[in-house]
Design a protein around this motif. Structure first.
Motif, PDB file in Angstrom:
ATOM      1  N   ARG A 270       0.659  -1.236   0.077  1.00 33.88           N
ATOM      2  CA  ARG A 270       0.019   0.108  -0.032  1.00 33.88           C
ATOM      3  C   ARG A 270       0.927   1.404   0.071  1.00 33.88           C
ATOM      4  N   ASP A 271       1.930   1.261   0.688  1.00 34.56           N
ATOM      5  CA  ASP A 271       3.035   2.354   1.013  1.00 34.56           C
ATOM      6  C   ASP A 271       3.812   2.576  -0.372  1.00 34.56           C
ATOM      7  N   LYS A 272       4.159   1.443  -0.818  1.00 37.13           N
ATOM      8  CA  LYS A 272       5.223   1.598  -1.979  1.00 37.13           C
ATOM      9  C   LYS A 272       4.778   1.255  -3.536  1.00 37.13           C
ATOM     10  N   VAL A 273       3.822   0.534  -3.528  1.00 35.14           N
ATOM     11  CA  VAL A 273       3.256  -0.146  -4.854  1.00 35.14           C
ATOM     12  C   VAL A 273       1.980   0.645  -5.420  1.00 35.14           C
ATOM     13  N   TRP A 274       1.193   0.662  -4.233  1.00 35.91           N
ATOM     14  CA  TRP A 274      -0.163   1.010  -4.839  1.00 35.91           C
ATOM     15  C   TRP A 274      -0.248   2.482  -5.329  1.00 35.91           C
ATOM     16  N   PRO A 275       0.464   3.544  -4.620  1.00 35.34           N
ATOM     17  CA  PRO A 275       0.599   4.808  -5.603  1.00 35.34           C
ATOM     18  C   PRO A 275       0.944   4.826  -6.998  1.00 35.34           C
ATOM     19  N   LEU A 276       1.746   3.714  -7.314  1.00 35.57           N
ATOM     20  CA  LEU A 276       2.069   3.661  -8.825  1.00 35.57           C
ATOM     21  C   LEU A 276       1.077   3.453  -9.856  1.00 35.57           C
ATOM     22  N   PHE A 277       0.041   2.867  -9.150  1.00 36.98           N
ATOM     23  CA  PHE A 277      -1.229   2.816 -10.107  1.00 36.98           C
ATOM     24  C   PHE A 277      -1.779   4.160 -10.531  1.00 36.98           C
ATOM     25  N   ALA A 278      -1.958   5.028  -9.414  1.00 36.27           N
ATOM     26  CA  ALA A 278      -2.648   6.051  -9.593  1.00 36.27           C
ATOM     27  C   ALA A 278      -1.664   7.044 -10.718  1.00 36.27           C
ATOM     28  N   GLU A 279      -0.396   6.863 -10.680  1.00 34.49           N
ATOM     29  CA  GLU A 279       0.804   7.713 -11.514  1.00 34.49           C
ATOM     30  C   GLU A 279       0.621   6.967 -12.770  1.00 34.49           C
ATOM     31  N   LYS A 280       0.069   5.778 -12.970  1.00 35.42           N
ATOM     32  CA  LYS A 280      -0.075   5.121 -14.230  1.00 35.42           C
ATOM     33  C   LYS A 280       1.252   4.349 -14.449  1.00 35.42           C
ATOM     34  N   ARG A 281       2.038   4.211 -13.528  1.00 35.73           N
ATOM     35  CA  ARG A 281       3.332   3.418 -13.933  1.00 35.73           C
ATOM     36  C   ARG A 281       3.288   1.973 -13.726  1.00 35.73           C
ATOM     37  N   LEU A 282       2.023   1.645 -13.186  1.00 38.49           N
ATOM     38  CA  LEU A 282       1.518   0.301 -12.994  1.00 38.49           C
ATOM     39  C   LEU A 282       0.055   0.200 -13.577  1.00 38.49           C
ATOM     40  N   ALA A 283      -0.145  -0.973 -14.092  1.00 33.49           N
ATOM     41  CA  ALA A 283      -1.541  -1.135 -14.864  1.00 33.49           C
ATOM     42  C   ALA A 283      -1.983  -2.894 -14.647  1.00 33.49           C
ATOM     43  N   PRO A 284      -3.214  -3.108 -14.055  1.00 30.24           N
ATOM     44  CA  PRO A 284      -3.454  -4.478 -14.299  1.00 30.24           C
ATOM     45  C   PRO A 284      -3.453  -5.022 -15.496  1.00 30.24           C
ATOM     46  N   GLN A 285      -3.112  -6.267 -15.609  1.00 31.20           N
ATOM     47  CA  GLN A 285      -3.059  -7.021 -16.958  1.00 31.20           C
ATOM     48  C   GLN A 285      -4.098  -7.924 -16.928  1.00 31.20           C
ATOM     49  N   LEU A 286      -5.332  -7.478 -17.274  1.00 34.51           N
ATOM     50  CA  LEU A 286      -6.467  -8.267 -17.356  1.00 34.51           C
ATOM     51  C   LEU A 286      -6.561  -8.603 -18.635  1.00 34.51           C
ATOM     52  N   GLU A 287      -6.445  -9.958 -19.092  1.00 34.18           N
ATOM     53  CA  GLU A 287      -6.633 -10.488 -20.501  1.00 34.18           C
ATOM     54  C   GLU A 287      -8.177 -10.728 -20.703  1.00 34.18           C
ATOM     55  N   VAL A 307      -2.145 -17.650 -21.462  1.00 32.26           N
ATOM     56  CA  VAL A 307      -2.696 -16.312 -20.956  1.00 32.26           C
ATOM     57  C   VAL A 307      -1.430 -15.370 -20.692  1.00 32.26           C
ATOM     58  N   ASN A 308      -1.722 -14.122 -21.340  1.00 29.89           N
ATOM     59  CA  ASN A 308      -0.749 -12.967 -21.076  1.00 29.89           C
ATOM     60  C   ASN A 308      -1.429 -12.075 -19.846  1.00 29.89           C
ATOM     61  N   GLY A 309      -0.778 -12.095 -18.810  1.00 31.48           N
ATOM     62  CA  GLY A 309      -1.304 -11.480 -17.488  1.00 31.48           C
ATOM     63  C   GLY A 309      -2.505 -12.411 -16.809  1.00 31.48           C
ATOM     64  N   LYS A 310      -3.633 -11.841 -16.656  1.00 31.09           N
ATOM     65  CA  LYS A 310      -4.561 -12.390 -15.562  1.00 31.09           C
ATOM     66  C   LYS A 310      -6.116 -12.859 -16.172  1.00 31.09           C
ATOM     67  N   ILE A 311      -6.636 -13.793 -15.662  1.00 22.75           N
ATOM     68  CA  ILE A 311      -8.059 -14.019 -15.993  1.00 22.75           C
ATOM     69  C   ILE A 311      -8.850 -13.759 -14.567  1.00 22.75           C
ATOM     70  N   VAL A 312     -10.181 -13.163 -14.758  1.00 21.00           N
ATOM     71  CA  VAL A 312     -10.722 -12.773 -13.578  1.00 21.00           C
ATOM     72  C   VAL A 312     -12.082 -13.306 -13.773  1.00 21.00           C
ATOM     73  N   LEU A 313     -12.775 -14.080 -12.837  1.00 21.96           N
ATOM     74  CA  LEU A 313     -14.085 -14.488 -12.808  1.00 21.96           C
ATOM     75  C   LEU A 313     -15.169 -13.393 -11.929  1.00 21.96           C
ATOM     76  N   LEU A 314     -16.356 -13.150 -12.907  1.00 17.43           N
ATOM     77  CA  LEU A 314     -17.090 -12.155 -12.441  1.00 17.43           C
ATOM     78  C   LEU A 314     -18.118 -12.782 -11.521  1.00 17.43           C
ATOM     79  N   LEU A 315     -18.383 -12.470 -10.347  1.00 14.31           N
ATOM     80  CA  LEU A 315     -19.377 -13.142  -9.461  1.00 14.31           C
ATOM     81  C   LEU A 315     -20.550 -12.195  -9.218  1.00 14.31           C
ATOM     82  N   ASP A 316     -20.617 -10.951  -9.399  1.00 11.66           N
ATOM     83  CA  ASP A 316     -21.562  -9.947  -9.129  1.00 11.66           C
ATOM     84  C   ASP A 316     -21.374  -8.696  -9.878  1.00 11.66           C
ATOM     85  N   ASP A 317     -22.013  -8.691 -11.100  1.00  9.97           N
ATOM     86  CA  ASP A 317     -21.696  -7.408 -12.014  1.00  9.97           C
ATOM     87  C   ASP A 317     -22.490  -6.080 -11.320  1.00  9.97           C
TER      88      ASP A 317
END
Length: 319
Positions: A270-287, A307-317
């Motif tokens: 949360r301290d060192k990695v999560w801020p990088l998502f807001a800065e667009k330096r990290l991005a989820p790789q959801l295939e 699979v490149n990156g990740k697969i996600v199962l949707l349970l409640d849209d």
């Protein structure tokens, strides 16, 4: 509640009893859950959950907090994602409050469900256990997978050139788009990794079949972290090379770590990695995402190793 369980090599939805939400815990109404290779192993009966953990599949999820136990900093209605020892592929899950993270601004719950397990694994093994320092070189085997794609992005963000081994030219191009300097195809000549060696850190989910190769590629005082055994569990090493290079080999798992260890890891994320998502330096790789009634199809795609990156199962849209 409905929950997904692995039975004799297949997955099946079943009615299960929701667990009580105790002190220091939160209940999450699950919107989406990420798939991981550990789920494939558990479905096949090869990776039982740690003692006391849920036998429901799912090591990460995202959703909305629906209940808060005493002493928790979260509030009902908060959008969170969470690292789990099991239980994520269900309508709700109770989790240690310190194992949850806020959904980064701008991300959907489906995207957030693809984050906790792979970023926690990549951060733990590259930066905590292997102590990767700015400018040091890393080799990431199986670079196009979930952990690999997170590891590449973290290396780029923290100033570490990295190379990969992957299964196809398309997957190598994908890794390079995330920040990898280059790499090789495992069906060709892996020895050509020597053109980029030596590597200070090797992140290895393959194991035995790459052991001799890794020893030839690793730098003096190099750190080699084994996180899985896709290529087998037994290997023969030249201990003379091992000693001459002063190699450190670490075997690493995350699922069976205790609550305090995981809470400390999540706090560091949360301290060192999560801020990088807001800065667009990290991005989820959801295939790709799948509906709950497509769970078997989702597992089959993950098992294909395409699979490149990740697969996600949707349970409640509706969340």
């Amino acid at each position: 509640m409905k929950a997904l369980q692995g039975i004799e090599g297949r997955v099946e939805w079943a009615e299960r009893t929701s667990e009580p939400c105790g002190s220091g815990q939160i209940r999450i109404r699950v919107a989406a859950a990420g798939l991981n290779r550990a789920d494939l192993l558990q479905r096949a009966g090869h990776y039982p959950p740690p003692p006391g953990a849920s036998d429901i599949l799912g090591l990460e999820c995202a959703g909305v907090v629906s209940e808060v136990g005493a002493g928790s900093p979260w509030r009902v209605g908060d959008r969170v994602c969470a690292l789990l020892a099991g239980g994520g592929m269900a309508e709700d899950v109770v989790v240690h409050a310190g194992h949850a993270l806020p959904v980064p601004d701008g991300l959907s719950l489906a995207e957030a469900a693809a984050l906790p397990e792979v970023y926690a694994t990549a951060w733990l093994n590259l930066f905590q256990l292997a102590r990767l320092q700015p400018g040091e070189k890393a080799l990431i085997h199986a670079g196009a997978g979930g952990v690999g794609s997170a590891a590449i992005q973290l290396c780029k963000a923290f100033g570490n050139p990295c190379w990969v081994s992957v299964g196809s030219a398309d997957r190598l191009a994908y890794c390079e788009s995330l920040g990898a300097q280059g790499g090789v195809l495992r069906g060709e000549n892996l020895d050509s990794l020597k053109d980029f060696a030596p590597f200070d850190v090797i992140l290895d989910p393959v194991g035995a079949s790459y052991a001799a190769l890794n020893l030839s590629l690793i730098a003096l005082d190099g750190r080699w972290v084994v996180i899985a055994m896709m290529g087998g569990r037994r290997a023969e090493l030249d201990l003379a090379k091992f000693l001459a290079k002063r190699v450190q080999i670490t075997g690493s798992t995350l699922r069976n770590r205790d609550d305090a260890f995981k809470a400390a890891l999540i706090a560091e994320l949360r301290d060192k990695v999560w801020p990088l998502f807001a800065e667009k330096r990290l991005a989820p790789q959801l295939e790709r995402t799948f509906r709950a009634d497509q769970a078997e199809e989702a597992f089959a795609l993950l098992e294909s190793n395409q699979v490149n990156g990740k697969i996600v199962l949707l349970l409640d849209d509706s969340l």
